[in-house]
Scaffold this motif. Structure first.
Motif, PDB file in Angstrom:
ATOM      1  N   GLY A 193       0.823  -1.208   0.000  1.00 38.34           N
ATOM      2  CA  GLY A 193       0.000   0.000   0.000  1.00 38.34           C
ATOM      3  C   GLY A 193       0.850   1.248   0.000  1.00 38.34           C
ATOM      4  O   GLY A 193       2.042   1.212   0.346  1.00 38.34           O
ATOM      5  N   ALA A 194       0.242   2.356  -0.389  1.00 43.59           N
ATOM      6  CA  ALA A 194       0.944   3.639  -0.397  1.00 43.59           C
ATOM      7  C   ALA A 194       1.370   3.978   1.023  1.00 43.59           C
ATOM      8  O   ALA A 194       0.599   3.857   1.965  1.00 43.59           O
ATOM      9  CB  ALA A 194       0.031   4.721  -0.949  1.00 43.59           C
ATOM     10  N   GLU A 195       2.623   4.376   1.153  1.00 40.72           N
ATOM     11  CA  GLU A 195       3.156   4.733   2.462  1.00 40.72           C
ATOM     12  C   GLU A 195       4.010   5.976   2.305  1.00 40.72           C
ATOM     13  O   GLU A 195       4.758   6.103   1.351  1.00 40.72           O
ATOM     14  CB  GLU A 195       3.980   3.573   3.020  1.00 40.72           C
ATOM     15  N   GLY A 196       3.848   6.880   3.234  1.00 41.91           N
ATOM     16  CA  GLY A 196       4.641   8.097   3.263  1.00 41.91           C
ATOM     17  C   GLY A 196       5.303   8.227   4.615  1.00 41.91           C
ATOM     18  O   GLY A 196       5.165   7.362   5.481  1.00 41.91           O
ATOM     19  N   CYS A 197       6.021   9.323   4.807  1.00 42.25           N
ATOM     20  CA  CYS A 197       6.755   9.518   6.055  1.00 42.25           C
ATOM     21  C   CYS A 197       7.013  11.009   6.235  1.00 42.25           C
ATOM     22  O   CYS A 197       7.380  11.697   5.279  1.00 42.25           O
ATOM     23  CB  CYS A 197       8.074   8.747   5.995  1.00 42.25           C
ATOM     24  N   LEU A 198       6.854  11.488   7.460  1.00 37.46           N
ATOM     25  CA  LEU A 198       7.107  12.893   7.744  1.00 37.46           C
ATOM     26  C   LEU A 198       8.578  13.253   7.557  1.00 37.46           C
ATOM     27  O   LEU A 198       8.904  14.422   7.363  1.00 37.46           O
ATOM     28  CB  LEU A 198       6.644  13.236   9.159  1.00 37.46           C
ATOM     29  N   SER A 199       9.466  12.264   7.568  1.00 37.97           N
ATOM     30  CA  SER A 199      10.893  12.513   7.346  1.00 37.97           C
ATOM     31  C   SER A 199      11.291  12.446   5.875  1.00 37.97           C
ATOM     32  O   SER A 199      12.437  12.698   5.524  1.00 37.97           O
ATOM     33  CB  SER A 199      11.732  11.521   8.164  1.00 37.97           C
TER      34      SER A 199
ATOM     35  N   GLY B 167       6.205  14.786   1.483  1.00 38.51           N
ATOM     36  CA  GLY B 167       5.631  14.902   0.154  1.00 38.51           C
ATOM     37  C   GLY B 167       5.802  13.691  -0.732  1.00 38.51           C
ATOM     38  O   GLY B 167       5.308  13.673  -1.857  1.00 38.51           O
ATOM     39  N   LEU B 168       6.495  12.661  -0.252  1.00 34.80           N
ATOM     40  CA  LEU B 168       6.741  11.482  -1.080  1.00 34.80           C
ATOM     41  C   LEU B 168       6.013  10.269  -0.503  1.00 34.80           C
ATOM     42  O   LEU B 168       5.756  10.201   0.696  1.00 34.80           O
ATOM     43  CB  LEU B 168       8.235  11.184  -1.146  1.00 34.80           C
ATOM     44  N   GLU B 169       5.703   9.339  -1.369  1.00 32.52           N
ATOM     45  CA  GLU B 169       5.172   8.048  -0.916  1.00 32.52           C
ATOM     46  C   GLU B 169       5.493   7.000  -1.967  1.00 32.52           C
ATOM     47  O   GLU B 169       5.813   7.328  -3.109  1.00 32.52           O
ATOM     48  CB  GLU B 169       3.677   8.105  -0.632  1.00 32.52           C
ATOM     49  N   ALA B 170       5.416   5.743  -1.534  1.00 28.82           N
ATOM     50  CA  ALA B 170       5.700   4.634  -2.442  1.00 28.82           C
ATOM     51  C   ALA B 170       4.933   3.409  -1.949  1.00 28.82           C
ATOM     52  O   ALA B 170       4.715   3.251  -0.741  1.00 28.82           O
ATOM     53  CB  ALA B 170       7.185   4.333  -2.483  1.00 28.82           C
ATOM     54  N   PRO B 171       4.533   2.536  -2.871  1.00 30.81           N
ATOM     55  CA  PRO B 171       3.889   1.279  -2.475  1.00 30.81           C
ATOM     56  C   PRO B 171       4.877   0.437  -1.666  1.00 30.81           C
ATOM     57  O   PRO B 171       5.956   0.108  -2.148  1.00 30.81           O
ATOM     58  CB  PRO B 171       3.542   0.601  -3.801  1.00 30.81           C
ATOM     59  N   THR B 172       4.494   0.131  -0.438  1.00 33.95           N
ATOM     60  CA  THR B 172       5.391  -0.550   0.493  1.00 33.95           C
ATOM     61  C   THR B 172       4.705  -1.785   1.053  1.00 33.95           C
ATOM     62  O   THR B 172       3.571  -1.687   1.541  1.00 33.95           O
ATOM     63  CB  THR B 172       5.767   0.413   1.649  1.00 33.95           C
ATOM     64  N   PRO B 173       5.344  -2.945   1.010  1.00 33.05           N
ATOM     65  CA  PRO B 173       4.703  -4.152   1.539  1.00 33.05           C
ATOM     66  C   PRO B 173       4.730  -4.174   3.072  1.00 33.05           C
ATOM     67  O   PRO B 173       5.770  -3.922   3.691  1.00 33.05           O
ATOM     68  CB  PRO B 173       5.554  -5.284   0.958  1.00 33.05           C
ATOM     69  N   ARG B 174       3.579  -4.472   3.657  1.00 32.75           N
ATOM     70  CA  ARG B 174       3.447  -4.616   5.113  1.00 32.75           C
ATOM     71  C   ARG B 174       2.410  -5.704   5.404  1.00 32.75           C
ATOM     72  O   ARG B 174       1.473  -5.902   4.647  1.00 32.75           O
ATOM     73  CB  ARG B 174       2.937  -3.325   5.761  1.00 32.75           C
ATOM     74  N   PHE B 175       2.582  -6.362   6.554  1.00 32.54           N
ATOM     75  CA  PHE B 175       1.554  -7.292   7.010  1.00 32.54           C
ATOM     76  C   PHE B 175       0.301  -6.515   7.401  1.00 32.54           C
ATOM     77  O   PHE B 175       0.396  -5.361   7.841  1.00 32.54           O
ATOM     78  CB  PHE B 175       2.054  -8.105   8.216  1.00 32.54           C
TER      79      PHE B 175
END
Length: 187
Positions: free
Chosen positions: A100-106, A109-117
């Protein structure tokens, strides 16, 4: 039921640590001193998270290398989960792996599809030392895994692979702080 102040309402917004800062890429130390300084840190972290419109924030994202994170995050059923964890450990992560799309305050403005349980359980304590076990599913499980990764010195981009990682690195290089992209390439 007593009235409690809204988390962060008396906190100060701290500067956000961006990708490439050493504290963001170093495993955090366990908290050993419980008291007013820890309470202030948690309060400031809530204030900072809310000011940045985030759903979670780890202490190293505000330059403090301690095992602490805060969250105010919905799950997939829009149930709100609000709290903090001190010395958290990810004790279970299972179920389906969802990219799913995941971003980070660090990495603003960016996000990427990231695998997670899609299910995660984290155990730790509160600022007063009371043990706590938090279970999350869906988006909240993603948040719990994301924040515990921070405390181990990782960022979500470390979990992105292949062409998605290449695309994310190109986007990072276009950012004002993009000269720090080599951190992602080395991991």
């Amino acid at each position: 039921m007593r009235n409690r102040p809204i988390p962060g309402s008396s906190g100060h917004v701290r500067a956000m640590t961006l990708l490439g800062a050493p504290v963001l890429h170093t495993p955090c130390e366990p908290v050993v001193d419980f008291g007013p300084e820890l309470e202030r840190l948690v309060e400031d972290m809530f204030a900072t998270m809310y000011a940045a419109n985030g759903v979670g924030l780890a202490a190293n994202q505000v330059g403090v290398g301690l095992r602490v994170f805060v969250y105010d995050c919905p799950d997939d059923e829009e149930v709100r989960h609000l709290g903090h964890l001190v010395n958290p450990r990810l004790v279970e992560a299972d179920g389906e792996v969802v990219r799913g799309a995941e971003g980070c305050l660090s990495l603003p403005g960016l996000e990427a599809p990231t695998p997670r349980f899609d299910r995660a359980v984290v155990e730790g304590v509160r600022v007063d030392g009371t043990p706590v076990r938090v279970e999350g599913t869906g988006f909240f499980a993603r948040c719990l895994q994301h924040e515990t990764d921070h405390l181990e010195g990782g960022v979500y981009a470390d979990r992105v692979t292949g062409w998605r990682k290449s695309r994310l690195l190109r986007a990072v290089r276009k950012e004002p702080w993009g000269d720090r992209a080599e951190v992602l390439q080395d991991r």
